[in-house]
Design an enzyme around this catalytic site. Structure first.
Site, PDB file in Angstrom:
ATOM      1  N   GLY A 378      37.236  46.881 -21.935  1.00  0.00           N
ATOM      2  CA  GLY A 378      36.198  46.510 -20.985  1.00  0.00           C
ATOM      3  C   GLY A 378      35.181  45.602 -21.622  1.00  0.00           C
ATOM      4  O   GLY A 378      35.175  45.417 -22.838  1.00  0.00           O
ATOM      5  N   PRO A 380      31.499  43.978 -22.957  1.00  0.00           N
ATOM      6  CA  PRO A 380      30.568  44.557 -23.920  1.00  0.00           C
ATOM      7  C   PRO A 380      29.550  45.464 -23.241  1.00  0.00           C
ATOM      8  O   PRO A 380      29.152  45.228 -22.112  1.00  0.00           O
ATOM      9  CB  PRO A 380      29.848  43.335 -24.507  1.00  0.00           C
ATOM     10  CG  PRO A 380      30.706  42.178 -24.186  1.00  0.00           C
ATOM     11  CD  PRO A 380      31.446  42.504 -22.952  1.00  0.00           C
ATOM     12  N   VAL A 382      29.672  48.555 -22.106  1.00  0.00           N
ATOM     13  CA  VAL A 382      30.006  49.495 -21.032  1.00  0.00           C
ATOM     14  C   VAL A 382      30.229  50.905 -21.566  1.00  0.00           C
ATOM     15  O   VAL A 382      30.582  51.799 -20.813  1.00  0.00           O
ATOM     16  CB  VAL A 382      31.248  49.055 -20.235  1.00  0.00           C
ATOM     17  CG1 VAL A 382      30.951  47.795 -19.449  1.00  0.00           C
ATOM     18  CG2 VAL A 382      32.432  48.870 -21.147  1.00  0.00           C
ATOM     19  N   GLY A 383      30.058  51.090 -22.860  1.00  0.00           N
ATOM     20  CA  GLY A 383      30.094  52.455 -23.382  1.00  0.00           C
ATOM     21  C   GLY A 383      31.381  52.850 -24.070  1.00  0.00           C
ATOM     22  O   GLY A 383      31.668  54.028 -24.227  1.00  0.00           O
ATOM     23  N   LYS A 384      32.162  51.879 -24.536  1.00  0.00           N
ATOM     24  CA  LYS A 384      33.430  52.230 -25.191  1.00  0.00           C
ATOM     25  C   LYS A 384      33.180  52.982 -26.491  1.00  0.00           C
ATOM     26  O   LYS A 384      33.721  54.066 -26.713  1.00  0.00           O
ATOM     27  CB  LYS A 384      34.243  50.951 -25.463  1.00  0.00           C
ATOM     28  CG  LYS A 384      34.588  50.190 -24.202  1.00  0.00           C
ATOM     29  CD  LYS A 384      35.400  48.960 -24.473  1.00  0.00           C
ATOM     30  CE  LYS A 384      34.675  47.900 -25.260  1.00  0.00           C
ATOM     31  NZ  LYS A 384      33.529  47.294 -24.552  1.00  0.00           N
ATOM     32  N   THR A 385      32.335  52.386 -27.331  1.00  0.00           N
ATOM     33  CA  THR A 385      32.063  53.028 -28.610  1.00  0.00           C
ATOM     34  C   THR A 385      31.377  54.369 -28.406  1.00  0.00           C
ATOM     35  O   THR A 385      31.729  55.370 -29.025  1.00  0.00           O
ATOM     36  CB  THR A 385      31.197  52.111 -29.479  1.00  0.00           C
ATOM     37  OG1 THR A 385      31.825  50.841 -29.544  1.00  0.00           O
ATOM     38  CG2 THR A 385      31.049  52.668 -30.877  1.00  0.00           C
ATOM     39  N   SER A 701      43.162  31.005 -10.007  1.00  0.00           N
ATOM     40  CA  SER A 701      42.487  31.640  -8.878  1.00  0.00           C
ATOM     41  C   SER A 701      41.373  30.782  -8.275  1.00  0.00           C
ATOM     42  O   SER A 701      40.761  31.166  -7.298  1.00  0.00           O
ATOM     43  CB  SER A 701      41.941  33.008  -9.288  1.00  0.00           C
ATOM     44  OG  SER A 701      40.826  32.846 -10.129  1.00  0.00           O
ATOM     45  N   LYS A 744      35.111  40.587  -9.951  1.00  0.00           N
ATOM     46  CA  LYS A 744      34.671  39.433  -9.166  1.00  0.00           C
ATOM     47  C   LYS A 744      33.707  39.867  -8.067  1.00  0.00           C
ATOM     48  O   LYS A 744      32.697  39.204  -7.805  1.00  0.00           O
ATOM     49  CB  LYS A 744      35.883  38.733  -8.564  1.00  0.00           C
ATOM     50  CG  LYS A 744      36.654  37.942  -9.626  1.00  0.00           C
ATOM     51  CD  LYS A 744      37.897  37.315  -9.044  1.00  0.00           C
ATOM     52  CE  LYS A 744      38.588  36.443 -10.090  1.00  0.00           C
ATOM     53  NZ  LYS A 744      39.867  35.930  -9.599  1.00  0.00           N
TER      54      LYS A 744
HETATM   55  N1  LIG Z   1      28.135  55.309 -18.537  1.00  0.00           N
HETATM   56  C1  LIG Z   1      27.166  55.310 -19.454  1.00  0.00           C
HETATM   57  N2  LIG Z   1      26.294  56.308 -19.492  1.00  0.00           N
HETATM   58  C2  LIG Z   1      25.304  56.321 -20.400  1.00  0.00           C
HETATM   59  N3  LIG Z   1      25.095  55.384 -21.323  1.00  0.00           N
HETATM   60  C3  LIG Z   1      25.966  54.348 -21.365  1.00  0.00           C
HETATM   61  C4  LIG Z   1      27.046  54.269 -20.436  1.00  0.00           C
HETATM   62  N4  LIG Z   1      27.712  53.150 -20.695  1.00  0.00           N
HETATM   63  C5  LIG Z   1      27.114  52.568 -21.754  1.00  0.00           C
HETATM   64  N5  LIG Z   1      26.074  53.279 -22.175  1.00  0.00           N
HETATM   65  C6  LIG Z   1      25.176  52.967 -23.259  1.00  0.00           C
HETATM   66  O1  LIG Z   1      25.237  51.579 -23.495  1.00  0.00           O
HETATM   67  C7  LIG Z   1      25.117  51.275 -24.866  1.00  0.00           C
HETATM   68  C8  LIG Z   1      26.197  50.342 -25.278  1.00  0.00           C
HETATM   69  O2  LIG Z   1      27.439  51.005 -25.246  1.00  0.00           O
HETATM   70  P1  LIG Z   1      28.547  50.804 -26.348  1.00  0.00           P
HETATM   71  O3  LIG Z   1      27.962  50.391 -27.636  1.00  0.00           O
HETATM   72  O4  LIG Z   1      29.416  51.986 -26.341  1.00  0.00           O
HETATM   73  O5  LIG Z   1      29.303  49.568 -25.738  1.00  0.00           O
HETATM   74  P2  LIG Z   1      30.760  49.044 -26.037  1.00  0.00           P
HETATM   75  O6  LIG Z   1      31.537  49.213 -24.792  1.00  0.00           O
HETATM   76  O7  LIG Z   1      31.276  49.672 -27.251  1.00  0.00           O
HETATM   77  O8  LIG Z   1      30.491  47.513 -26.237  1.00  0.00           O
HETATM   78  P3  LIG Z   1      31.178  46.466 -27.239  1.00  0.00           P
HETATM   79  O9  LIG Z   1      32.411  45.990 -26.577  1.00  0.00           O
HETATM   80  O10 LIG Z   1      30.161  45.381 -27.322  1.00  0.00           O
HETATM   81  O11 LIG Z   1      31.381  47.200 -28.497  1.00  0.00           O
HETATM   82  C9  LIG Z   1      25.170  52.583 -25.588  1.00  0.00           C
HETATM   83  O12 LIG Z   1      23.892  52.910 -26.015  1.00  0.00           O
HETATM   84  C10 LIG Z   1      25.669  53.563 -24.541  1.00  0.00           C
HETATM   85  O13 LIG Z   1      25.118  54.841 -24.755  1.00  0.00           O
HETATM   86 MG   LIG Z   2      31.541  48.946 -29.198  1.00  0.00          MG
END
Ligand SMILES: Nc1ncnc2c1ncn2[C@@H]1O[C@H](COP(=O)(O)OP(=O)(O)OP(=O)(O)O)[C@@H](O)[C@H]1O
Ligand SMILES: [Mg+2]
Length: 816
Positions: A378, A380, A382-385, A701, A744
């Protein structure tokens, strides 16, 4: 050969030669002689031998002989054990001898040295007391001087010389002596006396009067002896060689120990060794690995501590001891608790959370089963890490992460061989050592950014890491020992999957985290980000209030992203502003409203460009899907006098170019129904541009957008500012479905679009799009490109809109 027999080295001495038996010797034996029996030896004419006289009768004989210097007979006993031999115990042939020297020994025994003179045969014994006496006859040897004899003599001499050379106890003179004896019979007797053969054979040689035959026998015996000597020499050589080597090593080691003791390092070293040994044991390595570690420790002990090799090996052993071979955290998988943790730490993401819980449930039921490797994909932020961290917490495991972005070398994953200076294990083992557990949740971040160069392909090393069939014996180049990674729970993350090598993709189960709608972001901000930022900036909960309208304004006008990272950062800025205000005692607590934002954050960053851009005919809004989420884009067309050529710019890829050409042809082909003069195409050149020109774009597209843009230009109908579209077109005008629908739509909503035009065949995918993303958006489905025109363009006769600045209104309505 016995040394003692060689005391006399001059058989050709005058006295001897006069007496030496020979065909033409004048020498005569007395008719009767005293007979001296000898044990375990045979005397030969021309040789000298020592005799120890012990027996009474012998002593009497000797005392009778000495004054008169008489000649007497030496006869061998058949059985050396008999003390008082009678006639029949003695051989009949013996050697007449004279005494050279008598040495009286203490306690009455006598040693004497005698010189053999001639062969004789006993005719009969005439007395036995006081000693044996016999009537005798001299025997003469026969030597026929033939060529054969000459050759035989030469060969015997040769062999004898080699025997002498190989016999360590022979004096050097022996070979000289051999050369000096000219007479073949004398040579034969000399050799016979020195040969190491049984008594009977010696006696046979004595009795053999034919010189040639005697030499023949001697030749055979000598050859045998030579063979034995050579063999023993070879064996000795081998033995010495092996002894030399081990002795040398032993010696050097002793010397080293002595030096170390001298330097006082002995004790310290012994202590250190013990310590390392204990560490090795404590690390609970697999048996073979432990054996190897102990071997290396042994090697370490033999090295001087100052040598560079010592520190290399020491570091290696440290690594071996500190890796978590057997250390692991205990899994605490409790689904209800895991659900609580996941929900507490992340808003939404229901599908992903559900999959994670399923995954944990399977783990709980079958802890040692091979589970799939999850990969979060996904945009950047969005909370993957942070999801990875939550999973670790939910399972009670440690969490580690490495970023694969920029890793181009296989050695980064797998380490360098120990032979390289400064070599280290790869990142995988480094992280495991740091976290001190062999079963952490191990996040491989940015899998889409793995590079590759001439030093090998890190992706192929990762393949081994991620393969449950292989990773129980992962070999790091530095460690050079298998390490079991099968308890590690690997999770990958990526912004998008295309750059990940297919073989790697194949090992992972992709979970998509597509990005949040503004309302989802609002919830995340309220529940997590604001609370966290207030805390991090040293404020108390009640000191700062951010109302929803402020947050929405932040989401829509100050950030433009799929995730929430910038949103959090912006909230952080507001918190810092509030903290400054409060710290300066201007206020106790603050409530920020939307009106305050420009003063704190500056002017809005993302005002809608829609109205502005689409004010002129030829500019149409499209929807694109990019690695960082969905986005709106503009397609611009102009024409100028020319010859009907189509020019395409804006860093567009091959596929996009082709769909532009298709759109152009479609317009030309339908000029009649579109009410376009056909001559326009002959007299003008056309230019289609897709800003921002610096960003590469591709994909089919935008086909429908390009078509609409050209029609807008040629029919002079401006596009409606709140309409966006997406769809691939065919030359016949059919509209084909596209990907990334959710992104989109989110982007369209974010940008303030009210109506989206979509391919009919994408209608079914709308189910996946969150409700609030759809709410307030009008969807128009088309299956033919021309159907889009009425929705997309202003009516023909309406005058061109005057460009004016206007912010797009948002559905949430708070950001006017
Ligand atoms: N659904 C959610 N609920 C609560 N906090 C969220 C959620 N999604 C993202 N966050 C917060 O957003 C911040 C960024 O998330 P994270 O670092 O996990 O992004 P990532 O997906 O790993 O991005 P990247 O691809 O840049 O590494 C974190 O502090 C995380 O706690
Ligand atoms: Mg990350």
């Amino acid at each position: 050969m016995r040394l003692i027999e060689l005391i006399e080295v001059d058989p050709n001495a005058p006295a001897a030669s006069k007496k030496t038996e020979n065909e033409d010797t004048e020498f005569q034996l007395p008719e009767q002689m005293g007979i001296l029996p000898i044990r375990s030896a045979v005397a030969f004419p021309g040789t000298v031998m020592p005799l120890a006289i012990g027996r009474e009768r012998s002593k009497k004989l000797v005392s009778d002989l000495i004054p008169q210097e008489t000649i007497f007979g030496l006869v061998a006993q058949k059985d050396p054990e008999i003390d008082d031999p009678a006639e029949e115990d003695l051989y009949r042939v013996g050697t007449a001898a004279s005494v050279l020297k008598v040495i009286k020994m203490p306690r009455g025994s006598i040693n004497m040295i005698v010189h053999g003179i001639a062969r004789f045969e006993v005719i009969e014994y005439v007395a036995s007391e006081p000693y044996l006496k016999a009537r005798v006859r001299m025997l003469k040897t026969r030597t026929r001087r033939t060529k054969q004899l000459q050759a035989l003599v030469m060969s015997v001499r040769n062999t004898a010389n080699r025997v002498v050379a190989l016999s360590p106890n022979m004096p050097e003179e022996t070979s000289m002596l051999l050369e000096n004896i000219q007479d073949p019979s004398a040579l034969a007797d000399f050799l016979a006396a020195t040969l190491n053969i049984p008594l009977e054979e010696k006696q046979e040689l004595l009795e053999q009067l034919d010189t040639y035959r005697r030499l023949e026998k001697i030749s055979v015996a000598l050859a045998n002896q030579l063979e034995v000597l050579e063999l023993s020499h070879k064996i000795q050589g081998q033995v010495r060689e092996s002894i030399d080597k081990s002795q040398r090593e032993y010696f050097l080691q002793e010397e080293l120990k002595a030096i170390q003791a001298e330097l006082g390092q002995d004790d310290r070293r012994a202590e250190e060794t013990k310590e390392i040994q204990a560490q090795i044991k404590a690390a609970r390595m697999p048996k073979e690995v432990e054996a190897e570690a102990l071997r290396e420790l042994d090697r370490l002990n033999k090295m001087p501590p100052a040598s560079p090799e010592y520190s290399v090996l020491r570091t290696y052993l440290d690594w071996m001891c500190e890796l978590p071979w057997a250390k692991a955290t205990e899994d605490r998988i409790d689904i209800a608790r895991a659900r609580r943790i996941l929900n507490r730490e992340h808003y939404g993401l229901d599908k992903v959370k559900r999959r994670i819980l399923e995954f944990l449930a399977v783990r709980q039921l079958n802890p040692h089963g091979k589970s799939p490797i999850l990969c979060f994909v996904g945009p950047p932020g969005v909370g993957k890490t942070s999801l990875g961290r939550s999973i670790a917490r939910a399972m009670g495991r440690k969490f580690v992460r490495i970023s694969l972005g920029g890793i181009r070398d296989e050695a980064d994953i797998r380490g360098h061989r120990r032979t390289y200076i400064g070599a280290l294990p790869g990142r995988i083992l480094q992280e495991l050592r740091k976290c001190e557990s062999k079963n952490p949740v191990f996040m491989l971040d940015e899998m889409d950014k793995i590079g590759q160069d001439f030093r090998g392909d890190p992706a192929s090393a990762l393949l081994e890491v991620l393969d449950p069939e292989q990773n129980n014996s992962f070999t790091d180049h530095y460690l050079d020992q298998p390490f079991d990674l099968s308890d590690v729970m690997f999770i990958g993350t990526a912004n998008y999957t295309e750059p990940i090598p297919p073989a790697l993709m194949d090992r992972m189960e992709v979970l998509e985290l597509p990005g949040y709608t503004p309302l989802e972001k609002l919830q995340i901000a309220k529940k997590y980000l604001v609370v966290r930022q207030i805390q991090e900036n040293g404020l108390k909960k009640n000191q700062l209030t951010l109302r929803d309208d402020v947050l929405l304004e932040l989401i829509q006008s100050y950030t433009n992203e799929a995730g929430v990272r910038n949103l959090e950062r912006t909230i952080g800025s507001i918190c810092r502003y509030a903290a400054t205000q409060i710290a300066e005692k201007k206020r106790r607590r603050m409530t920020i409203t939307a009106k305050d934002l420009p003063a704190i954050l500056g002017p809005r960053k993302y005002e809608s460009e829609l109205a502005l851009r689409t004010a002129v005919p030829g500019v149409v809004t499209g929807l694109a899907y990019t690695p960082v989420g969905g986005e709106i884009l503009f397609v611009e067309s102009v024409m100028m006098p020319g010859k009907g050529q189509l020019l395409l710019t804006g860093q567009i890829g091959e596929v996009m170019k082709e769909s532009a050409q298709a759109a152009f042809s479609l317009v030309k082909a339908n000029s009649a129904t579109l009410k376009i003069e056909p001559q326009v195409f002959e007299k003008n050149d056309f230019h289609v541009h897709v800003p921002a020109g610096a960003v590469p774009k591709d994909g089919p597209s935008a086909g429908i957008t390009m078509f609409t843009s050209l029609v807008s230009l040629l029919t002079n109908r401006p596009a409606r500012p709140d309409v966006a579209m997406t769809g691939e077109i065919t030359l016949k005008g059919f509209v084909l479905p596209i990907g990334g629908l959710k992104e989109k739509i989110l982007a369209a909503k974010q940008a303030g679009i009210k109506t989206v035009i979509l391919p009919t065949r994408n209608a079914k995918d709308l189910a996946d799009v969150p409700k609030e993303a759809k709410s307030g958006l009008k969807m128009v489905f088309v299956s033919n490109a021309q159907e889009a025109l009425e929705t997309a363009l202003e009516p023909q006769n309406k005058p061109s809109r005057r460009p004016r600045r206007k912010t797009a209104s948002t559905t949430a309505g708070g950001a006017a």
